[in-house]
Design a protein around this motif. Structure first.
Motif, PDB file in Angstrom:
ATOM      1  N   GLY A  68      -4.319  16.803  15.250  1.00 55.74           N
ATOM      2  CA  GLY A  68      -4.025  15.383  15.150  1.00 55.74           C
ATOM      3  C   GLY A  68      -5.279  14.534  15.050  1.00 55.74           C
ATOM      4  O   GLY A  68      -6.394  14.998  15.315  1.00 55.74           O
ATOM      5  N   ILE A  69      -5.102  13.272  14.677  1.00 53.92           N
ATOM      6  CA  ILE A  69      -6.208  12.330  14.546  1.00 53.92           C
ATOM      7  C   ILE A  69      -6.826  12.077  15.911  1.00 53.92           C
ATOM      8  O   ILE A  69      -6.128  11.876  16.905  1.00 53.92           O
ATOM      9  N   THR A  70      -8.145  12.086  15.970  1.00 55.25           N
ATOM     10  CA  THR A  70      -8.840  11.906  17.231  1.00 55.25           C
ATOM     11  C   THR A  70      -9.237  10.442  17.438  1.00 55.25           C
ATOM     12  O   THR A  70      -9.294   9.649  16.485  1.00 55.25           O
ATOM     13  N   ALA A  71      -9.542  10.101  18.681  1.00 55.91           N
ATOM     14  CA  ALA A  71     -10.057   8.765  18.976  1.00 55.91           C
ATOM     15  C   ALA A  71     -11.368   8.525  18.238  1.00 55.91           C
ATOM     16  O   ALA A  71     -11.655   7.404  17.801  1.00 55.91           O
ATOM     17  N   GLN A  72     -12.164   9.583  18.078  1.00 51.22           N
ATOM     18  CA  GLN A  72     -13.425   9.445  17.346  1.00 51.22           C
ATOM     19  C   GLN A  72     -13.170   9.081  15.891  1.00 51.22           C
ATOM     20  O   GLN A  72     -13.892   8.259  15.303  1.00 51.22           O
ATOM     21  N   ASP A  73     -12.144   9.682  15.269  1.00 53.63           N
ATOM     22  CA  ASP A  73     -11.811   9.341  13.887  1.00 53.63           C
ATOM     23  C   ASP A  73     -11.443   7.866  13.760  1.00 53.63           C
ATOM     24  O   ASP A  73     -11.788   7.212  12.766  1.00 53.63           O
ATOM     25  N   LYS A  74     -10.742   7.334  14.740  1.00 53.58           N
ATOM     26  CA  LYS A  74     -10.336   5.927  14.671  1.00 53.58           C
ATOM     27  C   LYS A  74     -11.553   5.015  14.617  1.00 53.58           C
ATOM     28  O   LYS A  74     -11.506   3.950  13.997  1.00 53.58           O
ATOM     29  N   ALA A  75     -12.635   5.427  15.245  1.00 49.86           N
ATOM     30  CA  ALA A  75     -13.884   4.653  15.170  1.00 49.86           C
ATOM     31  C   ALA A  75     -14.664   4.991  13.901  1.00 49.86           C
ATOM     32  O   ALA A  75     -15.188   4.099  13.219  1.00 49.86           O
ATOM     33  N   ASP A  76     -14.739   6.285  13.560  1.00 51.02           N
ATOM     34  CA  ASP A  76     -15.536   6.721  12.418  1.00 51.02           C
ATOM     35  C   ASP A  76     -14.997   6.199  11.094  1.00 51.02           C
ATOM     36  O   ASP A  76     -15.764   5.940  10.159  1.00 51.02           O
ATOM     37  N   TYR A  77     -13.666   6.069  10.992  1.00 48.92           N
ATOM     38  CA  TYR A  77     -13.026   5.752   9.713  1.00 48.92           C
ATOM     39  C   TYR A  77     -12.846   4.234   9.551  1.00 48.92           C
ATOM     40  O   TYR A  77     -11.862   3.776   9.005  1.00 48.92           O
ATOM     41  N   GLN A  78     -13.795   3.467  10.047  1.00 54.04           N
ATOM     42  CA  GLN A  78     -13.777   2.014   9.950  1.00 54.04           C
ATOM     43  C   GLN A  78     -15.207   1.565   9.686  1.00 54.04           C
ATOM     44  O   GLN A  78     -16.140   2.016  10.365  1.00 54.04           O
TER      45      GLN A  78
END
Length: 340
Positions: free
Chosen positions: A152-162
């Protein structure tokens, strides 16, 4: 032109699963009369005082939703918002969905089906006290399929993908060239006399769809919503008049300013949809250089950069990048393209 003209072989290990840290430590290939290897943090030295970077300030939303029509589970991917507040979406497992159906996402969040379109698309009107709060509660980030996240999508991805410029909510996918920028890089650019102006293109779900025709004249681009403010248009025109170069950060920024420009090259304020499809032979009206990532084979973005820098030059640049171990796609390295 044909789809097969834009293929190349990429070893799977060249696909970046994580971004460089810090973001401006990613590699940068300068594609001009010759190829030179740099880092993104070197960008201020590759530009000139008086140049203008044009960045896309769209903000990625959690665009994937799961809903129920009775007992049937329906997948929803947001595409773009319409002027009346409804959304064009892509549906999965929705063969029996029809206009008038209500899709329940959670007890406080639902959608009425306004119209079912071809190819799994539909128009929905969402019902929620606060739409974006409901999305944050029930939606999921739509990472590109080549970035594997089996857990699943990680909390890190939510920051990285912005990107650091993200302000206006509405994108399904990130304008990935902007992911390389940091506050330190922005300060270095300002010190070098390079300014930054913001435009908006809300990247839609169509960015994930492959080109399905061999004859590219038959391909129809997906539409995306874009905005160029009067202030941004005036700034771009003033820089050009003063002899500065216009450098879009990413293909999305390039597409929206080219859509907003007249044949005389002057950029006008813009608020609407664009489905501009740029192929080799296109005459660029505004952009002088392009800062962008490395794009998928057979993609419309690879066609765009081939139009900008030249087909043979892009082939040589991509072959160099693969041999030199560059990282590709959304979380990968970057290139600075001089116009052919």
């Amino acid at each position: 032109m044909k789809l097969s003209d834009f293929g190349y072989e990429l070893p799977p290990e060249r696909i970046a699963a994580q971004p460089a840290r810090p973001r401006d430590s990613a590699r940068l290939l300068h594609v001009a009369g010759e190829l030179r290897d740099w880092r993104v943090r070197d960008l201020p030295g590759l530009l000139r005082r008086g140049d203008l970077l044009v960045v896309n300030d769209t903000r990625v939303i959690p665009a994937q939703l799961s809903a129920y029509r009775g007992a049937a589970r329906i997948g929803i991917t947001l595409d773009r918002r319409r002027d009346d507040g409804s959304w064009r979406v892509l549906l999965r497992n929705a063969r029996r969905v029809k206009a008038g159906d209500v899709l329940v996402i959670d007890p406080q969040f639902s959608a009425e089906v306004l119209e079912v379109l071809e190819g799994g698309a539909a128009f929905l009107r969402f019902v929620a006290d606060d739409f974006y709060a409901a999305l944050a509660r029930s939606g999921a980030l739509a990472l590109p399929p080549y970035i594997a996240r089996p857990e699943g999508i990680t909390a890190q991805d939510k920051a990285d993908y912005q990107t650091m410029f993200a302000a206006n909510e509405g994108a399904v996918a990130a304008p990935t060239a902007g992911l390389h920028f940091t506050e330190a890089l922005a300060e270095a650019l300002a010190a070098a006399g390079v300014e930054i102006v913001r435009v908006t293109l809300h990247v839609g779900a169509g960015t994930f769809l492959p080109v399905r025709v061999e004859e590219l004249a038959e391909h129809r681009m997906h539409a995306e919503r874009g905005f160029v403010s009067p202030e941004a248009a005036a700034k771009i025109n003033a820089v050009r008049a003063a002899g500065g170069r216009i450098v879009p950060v990413g293909t999305t920024a390039l597409r929206v300013i080219e859509s907003a420009a007249g044949d005389d090259g002057l950029v006008q304020p813009f608020d609407g949809e664009t489905d501009i499809f740029i192929l080799p032979g296109y005459r660029f009206k505004v952009a002088d250089l392009l800062f962008t990532n490395f794009h998928l084979p057979h993609s419309t973005l690879l066609m765009l950069v081939s139009a900008f820098a030249g087909v043979e030059r892009i082939r040589a640049a991509y072959a160099h990048a693969i041999a030199a171990g560059y990282r590709f796609y959304s979380y990968g390295d970057a290139c600075l393209l001089e116009k052919a």
